[in-house]
Enzyme design. Structure first.
Site, PDB file in Angstrom:
ATOM      1  N   HIS A 173       0.843  -1.203   0.000  1.00  0.00           N
ATOM      2  CA  HIS A 173       0.000   0.000   0.000  1.00  0.00           C
ATOM      3  C   HIS A 173       0.873   1.246   0.000  1.00  0.00           C
ATOM      4  CE1 HIS A 173      -2.915   3.046   1.361  1.00  0.00           C
ATOM      5  NE2 HIS A 173      -2.119   3.294   2.392  1.00  0.00           N
ATOM      6  N   ASP A 220       7.142  22.658 -25.426  1.00  0.00           N
ATOM      7  CA  ASP A 220       7.059  21.279 -24.909  1.00  0.00           C
ATOM      8  C   ASP A 220       8.112  21.142 -23.811  1.00  0.00           C
ATOM      9  OD1 ASP A 220       6.907  18.395 -24.586  1.00  0.00           O
ATOM     10  OD2 ASP A 220       5.911  18.372 -26.530  1.00  0.00           O
ATOM     11  N   TRP A 233       7.504  -0.639   4.000  1.00  0.00           N
ATOM     12  CA  TRP A 233       8.030   0.013   2.790  1.00  0.00           C
ATOM     13  C   TRP A 233       9.440   0.536   3.042  1.00  0.00           C
ATOM     14  CZ3 TRP A 233       9.395   5.133   1.405  1.00  0.00           C
ATOM     15  CH2 TRP A 233       9.264   6.084   2.419  1.00  0.00           C
ATOM     16  N   SER A 260      13.023   6.296 -13.234  1.00  0.00           N
ATOM     17  CA  SER A 260      11.931   7.041 -13.864  1.00  0.00           C
ATOM     18  C   SER A 260      11.796   8.432 -13.252  1.00  0.00           C
ATOM     19  CB  SER A 260      10.627   6.264 -13.694  1.00  0.00           C
ATOM     20  OG  SER A 260       9.520   7.105 -13.889  1.00  0.00           O
ATOM     21  N   SER A 261      11.802   8.497 -11.934  1.00  0.00           N
ATOM     22  CA  SER A 261      11.624   9.805 -11.285  1.00  0.00           C
ATOM     23  C   SER A 261      12.795  10.721 -11.554  1.00  0.00           C
ATOM     24  CB  SER A 261      11.470   9.622  -9.774  1.00  0.00           C
ATOM     25  OG  SER A 261      10.296   8.933  -9.504  1.00  0.00           O
ATOM     26  N   HIS A 303      13.654  11.294   4.249  1.00  0.00           N
ATOM     27  CA  HIS A 303      13.053  12.549   4.653  1.00  0.00           C
ATOM     28  C   HIS A 303      12.883  13.520   3.502  1.00  0.00           C
ATOM     29  CE1 HIS A 303      10.990  14.829   7.571  1.00  0.00           C
ATOM     30  NE2 HIS A 303      11.476  15.869   6.950  1.00  0.00           N
ATOM     31  N   GLU A 318      12.333  12.676   0.595  1.00  0.00           N
ATOM     32  CA  GLU A 318      11.211  12.079  -0.130  1.00  0.00           C
ATOM     33  C   GLU A 318       9.867  12.624   0.361  1.00  0.00           C
ATOM     34  OE1 GLU A 318      10.826  10.094  -2.683  1.00  0.00           O
ATOM     35  OE2 GLU A 318       8.697   9.641  -2.426  1.00  0.00           O
ATOM     36  N   TYR A 364       9.277  15.521   1.416  1.00  0.00           N
ATOM     37  CA  TYR A 364       9.058  16.842   0.835  1.00  0.00           C
ATOM     38  C   TYR A 364       8.868  16.758  -0.661  1.00  0.00           C
ATOM     39  CZ  TYR A 364       9.911  18.422   5.457  1.00  0.00           C
ATOM     40  OH  TYR A 364       9.802  18.603   6.800  1.00  0.00           O
ATOM     41  N   SER A 372      -0.722  27.272  -3.664  1.00  0.00           N
ATOM     42  CA  SER A 372      -0.311  28.652  -3.869  1.00  0.00           C
ATOM     43  C   SER A 372      -0.822  29.210  -5.200  1.00  0.00           C
ATOM     44  CB  SER A 372       1.218  28.774  -3.831  1.00  0.00           C
ATOM     45  OG  SER A 372       1.697  28.289  -2.607  1.00  0.00           O
ATOM     46  N   HIS A 388      15.352  11.727  12.858  1.00  0.00           N
ATOM     47  CA  HIS A 388      14.162  11.819  13.721  1.00  0.00           C
ATOM     48  C   HIS A 388      13.179  10.680  13.414  1.00  0.00           C
ATOM     49  CE1 HIS A 388      12.144  14.733  10.661  1.00  0.00           C
ATOM     50  NE2 HIS A 388      11.702  13.533  10.450  1.00  0.00           N
ATOM     51  N   HIS A 389      13.409   9.936  12.330  1.00  0.00           N
ATOM     52  CA  HIS A 389      12.583   8.760  12.050  1.00  0.00           C
ATOM     53  C   HIS A 389      13.044   7.562  12.865  1.00  0.00           C
ATOM     54  CE1 HIS A 389      10.495  10.485   8.534  1.00  0.00           C
ATOM     55  NE2 HIS A 389      11.606  11.180   8.397  1.00  0.00           N
ATOM     56  N   THR A 409       7.801  26.254   7.451  1.00  0.00           N
ATOM     57  CA  THR A 409       6.475  25.703   7.165  1.00  0.00           C
ATOM     58  C   THR A 409       5.398  26.632   7.706  1.00  0.00           C
ATOM     59  OG1 THR A 409       7.508  23.554   7.488  1.00  0.00           O
ATOM     60  CG2 THR A 409       5.138  23.572   7.215  1.00  0.00           C
ATOM     61  N   LYS A 451       4.738  29.548   5.457  1.00  0.00           N
ATOM     62  CA  LYS A 451       3.867  29.237   4.323  1.00  0.00           C
ATOM     63  C   LYS A 451       2.398  29.278   4.734  1.00  0.00           C
ATOM     64  CE  LYS A 451       5.226  26.834   0.975  1.00  0.00           C
ATOM     65  NZ  LYS A 451       6.246  27.143  -0.033  1.00  0.00           N
ATOM     66  N   ARG A 460       1.750   0.451  15.389  1.00  0.00           N
ATOM     67  CA  ARG A 460       1.342   0.373  13.990  1.00  0.00           C
ATOM     68  C   ARG A 460       1.717  -0.992  13.428  1.00  0.00           C
ATOM     69  NH1 ARG A 460       5.903   4.004  10.848  1.00  0.00           N
ATOM     70  NH2 ARG A 460       4.794   3.291   9.020  1.00  0.00           N
TER      71      ARG A 460
END
Lengths: 189, 532, 365
Positions: free
Chosen positions: B79, B108, B144, B171-172, B255, B257, B259, B270, B304-305, B330, B333, B452
């Protein structure tokens, strides 16, 4: 549009991504250096015995070092002769571990050390250790292994008890290994 | 340049597009590729969503009812992979493909053939990933995050997982290179960097994050592969390696990722808020700087993860302070968005509703994020449903809601037809209510002590899980409305004007709706006075 | 038309949801973090509440402004859009104020964190080792060592083998066979490590969790003030039965603790083949020996279980590399292994009829 400009920039970006792929690998030695400096993963330092013997001894306090032994997937018995010793910072300490191969095969093992608390591990150095080396044990062989260590005088005051833990792993791909002695690791179920 | 373009104009006329399947297979047109990305991500959104439904069904009541725990773990793992790499990231790239050229006045993307490749790698990579469900040992079930040594217990699917991640990364990265090359080289004359729409800005920064972080992930999973098959010991303690090192390398990617997923959403919001407030975006420059500093800081907060792995005090303090500091840009914003709405002349069409919901609900996710930055308390929050609630608030009511807003905002431009506004509003209200019923109780569950990634739980967690599951089912079903709206809109509807929205400003709104197959073949001239 | 219908459905759903709310209102809801039973856990709770109040206050203020604006600055009310798009003063204000709030937050957090790392001078040390999927506890100073795994009744319920309704089993999935008994008002150092994959040892009432990592040792400490039973779970995904390896800490007074230590040191190890099988094997191979098709092989009628005993002993002792079949040699005694293997060879229709002795197991080691 300037086609060469695009290709140029795209080429640079490809280089950047390849560099970052390399950086991923560079993180491995960087991590180890970082760990040595900060004790991040609880691994210990190594100093020569000359350096250790010249260290000043802090007579004002005593640090207790407890020894912990673990075995993983290896048919050995592994014990510390003394459960703990008390040393003064700067003073050379010694511990003896006994390893016995309980199987009827030759088995190669390797011990990995870990010190807790991790923050204190930078202040814990060994002059002599059996760890990280491959140890070949003949069937039934019993061997005493010594560790000589010194706790740095700069160890912060708040640490008075350290634990030195060793885990013996079987070296992968040497055939089936297993088992440890029932007396040592009997479970009460 | 202009000479070549005007020459081309004669034979490469508007709406002169190839026909049949070849139009899509070999497409180099940014609009077609953008469309394919968006459709692909919608399909993946439903595949990943179906897995979420399985998870919520199993958790509807205590006791194991429907699936085996191993399959449950596969569900949570796949998932996440599908939603992150298959739904949210491709949707962002799809929007970038569609919108960036027509926002900056380019004909293009800069590298159209690479664009085609970077899309077609995706279905291939997901075929690899999803095929593991039919293999001995099943689909990935170690989370994951692929932590060793657990990930090494995966059966035949292991190399497929690794190569799928490699292909998704390639790809990315190709998409990111394309976006940067386009924006740097193909802006219309007079379109300076500080005139770029904020969506374009957030995408440049995202693209740099992609190029800097995804290769690190590729390196980490390559090490997993060689550890398993080629005798290396990067992460194997027995060989002198360190399993925790994988976590450090993974989150060094992981991390940024986060963002990568959320910055394009910032850009979308925005664009939308000023349009429907009929008032320029407040603090354009500070928005750009805030985005850039969030991206920069994201490389210094990874640990921090993993506060609970046992780091030295100094490390924990450093990562705590660094993480807290991200709250500042943040916050800027959020405040700027509120100031954009302040004293505007607002109307509340569906894109605006989703954007407002984004601001509120993303903030809630941000608040819980700040709570977890406090390391001693994170020792309690870590790996509980509190975390699950947090990242679903930032990723579902954050990233996904912004993507919904973007679809409603731009679909009249893409199709030339207005979508059905009452269906859109229905989708919004159902989604917003149900998503909160789904995720808000999970805060309580986490605080009360539910870990979890568990398929079954103690009866004290029964009520909130049941409520959460009901919210989940309603949220899942509500998304069918989105499909319905999109299909209906593609087939017809009230004709959209060029500007579509009264307050819309920017180059994309000067084109007809839908824009011709080849647009801005003659670059527009941007005057000094025009706003971003 | 459709919209109307859907509206009806929503109303229905809302009504049933509120019904659910009221019927279960009698059940005890846990909405917040536990205060716990240690000085540290109370500090953690206080920190949690402070930061929760801070973010709630900020949230209420920001959203109030926003919703006021949404109500009043709307086109339908004739609002005319202002055209300002910049204010250095405002932007500086909402940069500096959050910085100040964060600095104020960081101070108590740092203090608590430093206290949590003070593992020095413990009264006793317990080493916790995570296994797939049970815990092992070694009392380093007492030479006491035992495994602790999911309670039998919970295990039966989750596998659908029990008549008991799950809602009637009070501590479903939070009870174990062997409690970790500790004295109150003692500084207990807890070392964590693991045998196979990463686990995390977590008892919420103690105020922290810590990863158990193979090859590494982590330390933490706790000081429990009130006697009681405190429950927790593994918090790091560790494979199929990650959700089924709970932790139960039983804090008792010092005399009771000493009595327990005495009992543990003298009581003989009880060997119950069926129970041993349930604890160590039935997770994968199932209580009926049928395994799980595609994932775990059946033992009933399996060539190994009804073939020569040597192969059977070998696989149980040494495991099967590359699969979930662990080597049980290091975990269990010869007596226990012999009991399990004999049981497997003579249950569920397997009728080899032989008896594997502890000596056979020792010979195969």
């Amino acid at each position: 549009m300037d086609k060469s400009g695009v290709n140029n920039l795209a080429g640079k970006l490809v280089m950047l991504s390849l560099t970052m792929f390399g950086f991923g690998y560079a993180l491995v030695p960087l991590y180890n250096v970082f760990c040595d400096l900060t004790g991040l993963n609880g691994k210990t330092g190594v100093v020569s015995s000359e350096v250790a013997e010249k260290m000043e001894v802090d007579m004002t306090r005593v640090v207790t070092v407890a020894f912990d032994t673990n075995i993983r997937e290896i048919p050995w018995e592994f014990e510390a002769l003394e459960k703990k010793v008390s040393v003064r910072p700067g003073e050379m300490g010694e511990a003896t571990f006994v390893v016995t191969n309980k199987s009827d095969r030759k088995v190669i093992g390797r011990a990995i050390p870990s010190v807790a608390p991790t923050q204190a591990s930078v202040f814990f150095s060994k002059t002599e250790c059996f760890c990280f080396d491959e140890q070949l044990m003949e069937p039934g062989e019993r061997r005493e292994m010594k560790v000589r260590f010194v706790v740095d005088v700069d160890l912060p005051q708040r640490y008075s008890a350290l634990t030195l833990s060793y885990t013996f792993f079987a070296i992968p791909n040497q055939g089936k290994v297993a088992v440890e002695d029932k007396e040592l690791f009997r479970s009460r179920i | 340049m202009s000479e070549a373009v005007s020459h081309e104009e004669h034979h490469d006329d508007h709406d002169h597009k190839p026909s049949g399947i070849g139009r899509w297979l070999f497409s180099t047109n940014h609009k077609d590729i953008g469309t394919m990305y968006l459709i692909f991500s919608l399909i993946m959104f439903f595949i990943g969503g179906a897995m979420a439904m399985v998870i919520r069904l199993e958790l509807f009541q205590p006791g194991l009812q429907y699936v085996d725990p191993q399959f449950f773990n596969s569900m949570t793992t796949v998932h996440a992979l599908v939603m992150i790499f298959g739904a949210v990231m491709p949707a962002g790239v799809g929007l970038a493909n569609w919108m960036i050229p027509i926002m900056i006045g380019a004909p293009d993307m800069a590298l159209p053939r690479m664009n085609n490749m970077s899309f077609w790698i995706l279905p291939f990579a997901f075929t690899l990933l999803l095929s593991t469900f039919f293999m001995e040992g099943g689909a990935p079930a170690g989370g994951w995050t692929m932590y060793p040594p657990l990930v090494g217990q995966l059966g035949d699917g292991f190399p497929f997982l690794i190569f799928a991640v490699h292909f998704l990364g390639i790809s990315s990265i190709m998409g990111a290179i394309n976006i940067i090359a386009t924006v740097f080289n193909m802006r219309a004359p007079g379109m300076t960097f500080m005139k770029l729409p904020l969506f374009v800005w957030t995408w440049i920064i995202t693209a740099f994050l992609l190029i800097a972080s995804l290769p690190v992930l590729a390196g980490a999973v390559t090490m997993l592969l060689t550890d398993k098959f080629f005798g290396t010991s990067f992460f194997i303690a027995a060989g002198g390696g360190d399993p925790v090192m994988f976590q450090h390398i993974f989150w060094f990617f992981g991390h940024p990722e986060v963002y990568i997923l959320i910055l394009p959403a910032f850009g979308i919001v925005s664009q939308i808020l000023p349009t429907f407030a009929r008032k320029p975006l407040f603090g354009y420059e500070s928005m750009v700087y805030a985005t850039a500093s969030i991206a920069f800081l994201s490389f210094f907060v990874w640990a921090h993860h993993m506060f609970t792995v046992g780091m030295p005090l100094t490390g924990e303090l450093f990562f705590m302070y660094a993480t807290m500091s991200i709250a500042v840009p943040t916050g800027v914003k959020i405040f700027n968005w509120v100031a954009t709405m302040w004293r505007g002349s607002m109307t509340f069409e569906t894109p605006m509703l989703f954007s407002i919901a984004f601001v509120v609900l993303f903030s809630i996710g941000g608040f819980t994020g700040l709570m977890m930055a406090i390391t001693p308390v994170d020792f309690q929050y870590h790996d509980t449903y509190f975390i699950v609630a947090h990242f679903h608030y930032v990723l579902v009511t954050g990233a996904v809601f912004a993507l919904f807003a973007a679809v409603y905002f731009w679909i009249p431009k893409w199709t030339g037809n207005m979508y059905d506004e009452s269906l859109g509003k229905l989708h919004f209200w159902l989604s917003t209510i149900s998503v909160n019923v789904l995720f808000f109780p999970q805060h309580f569950l986490g605080l009360a002590g539910m870990p979890r990634r568990i398929p079954d739980y103690s009866i004290q967690f029964a009520e909130w899980n049941q409520i959460s599951s009901i919210g989940g089912f309603v949220f899942g079903v509500s998304q069918l409305i989105l499909v319905w709206v999109v299909i209906k809109c593609v087939r017809g509807g009230e004709k959209a004007t060029d500007q579509v929205w009264e307050g819309a400003e920017g180059l994309e709104w000067t084109l007809p709706s839908p824009p011709p197959f080849h647009s801005f073949t003659v670059p527009p001239q941007i005057s000094d006075a025009s706003a971003h | 038309m459709f919209v109307k219908k859907l509206r009806n459905y929503i109303v229905c759903a809302a009504v049933s949801l509120s019904a659910l709310w009221s019927t279960s209102a009698s059940a005890e809801y846990a909405l917040n973090l536990t205060k716990g039973v240690t000085p540290i856990s109370r500090e953690v709770y206080d920190l949690h509440m402070i930061i929760l109040y801070v973010v709630t206050a900020i949230g209420v203020a920001v959203f109030a402004v926003m919703f006021w604006s949404i109500l009043h600055h709307r086109k339908s009310k004739g609002a005319v859009a202002a055209q300002f798009h910049h204010s250095t003063v405002a932007e500086l204000t909402w940069t500096i104020i959050p910085v100040l709030i964060l600095v104020v937050m960081a101070i108590p957090a740092t203090k608590t964190l430093i206290k949590m790392e003070e593992t020095t001078s413990p009264d006793m040390t317990i080493k916790v080792t995570g296994y797939q999927w049970k815990w092992k506890y070694d009392y380093m100073d007492e030479d006491i060592s035992f495994f602790s795994s999911l309670n039998e009744e919970s295990n039966k319920i989750r596998k659908g083998e029990s008549e008991t309704n799950v809602m009637d089993h009070e501590n479903y999935l939070l009870d174990v066979d062997n409690h970790v008994v500790v004295p109150v008002k003692k500084k207990i150092r807890i070392l964590t490590t693991a045998a196979d994959v990463i686990h995390a040892w977590w008892v919420p009432a103690l105020g922290w969790k810590r990863d158990a990592i193979p090859g590494f040792i982590n330390d933490n400490w706790t000081y429990i003030e009130e006697p009681g039973i405190y429950r927790g779970q593994c918090a790091e995904l560790c494979g199929r039965d990650h959700g089924f390896m709970p932790i139960v800490v039983e804090a008792v007074t010092e005399p009771e603790y000493l009595a327990w230590v005495e009992k543990m040191k003298t009581q003989p190890v009880e060997i119950n083949p069926e129970k041993l099988y349930a604890t160590h094997c039935s997770t994968c191979h199932q209580a009926n020996g049928q395994g799980l098709p595609g994932a775990f092989p059946a033992l009933a009628g399996s060539p190994i279980a009804i073939g020569p005993a040597a192969a059977h002993i070998d696989i149980v002792l040494n495991g099967k590399p590359g699969t979930a079949m662990l080597a049980y040699g290091p975990q269990l005694s010869n007596e226990e292994l012999a009991a399990i293997i004999t049981y497997e060879r003579n249950a569920w229709g397997n009728d080899v009829g032989d008896v594997v002795t502890p000596e056979d197991v020792q010979a195969a080691r």
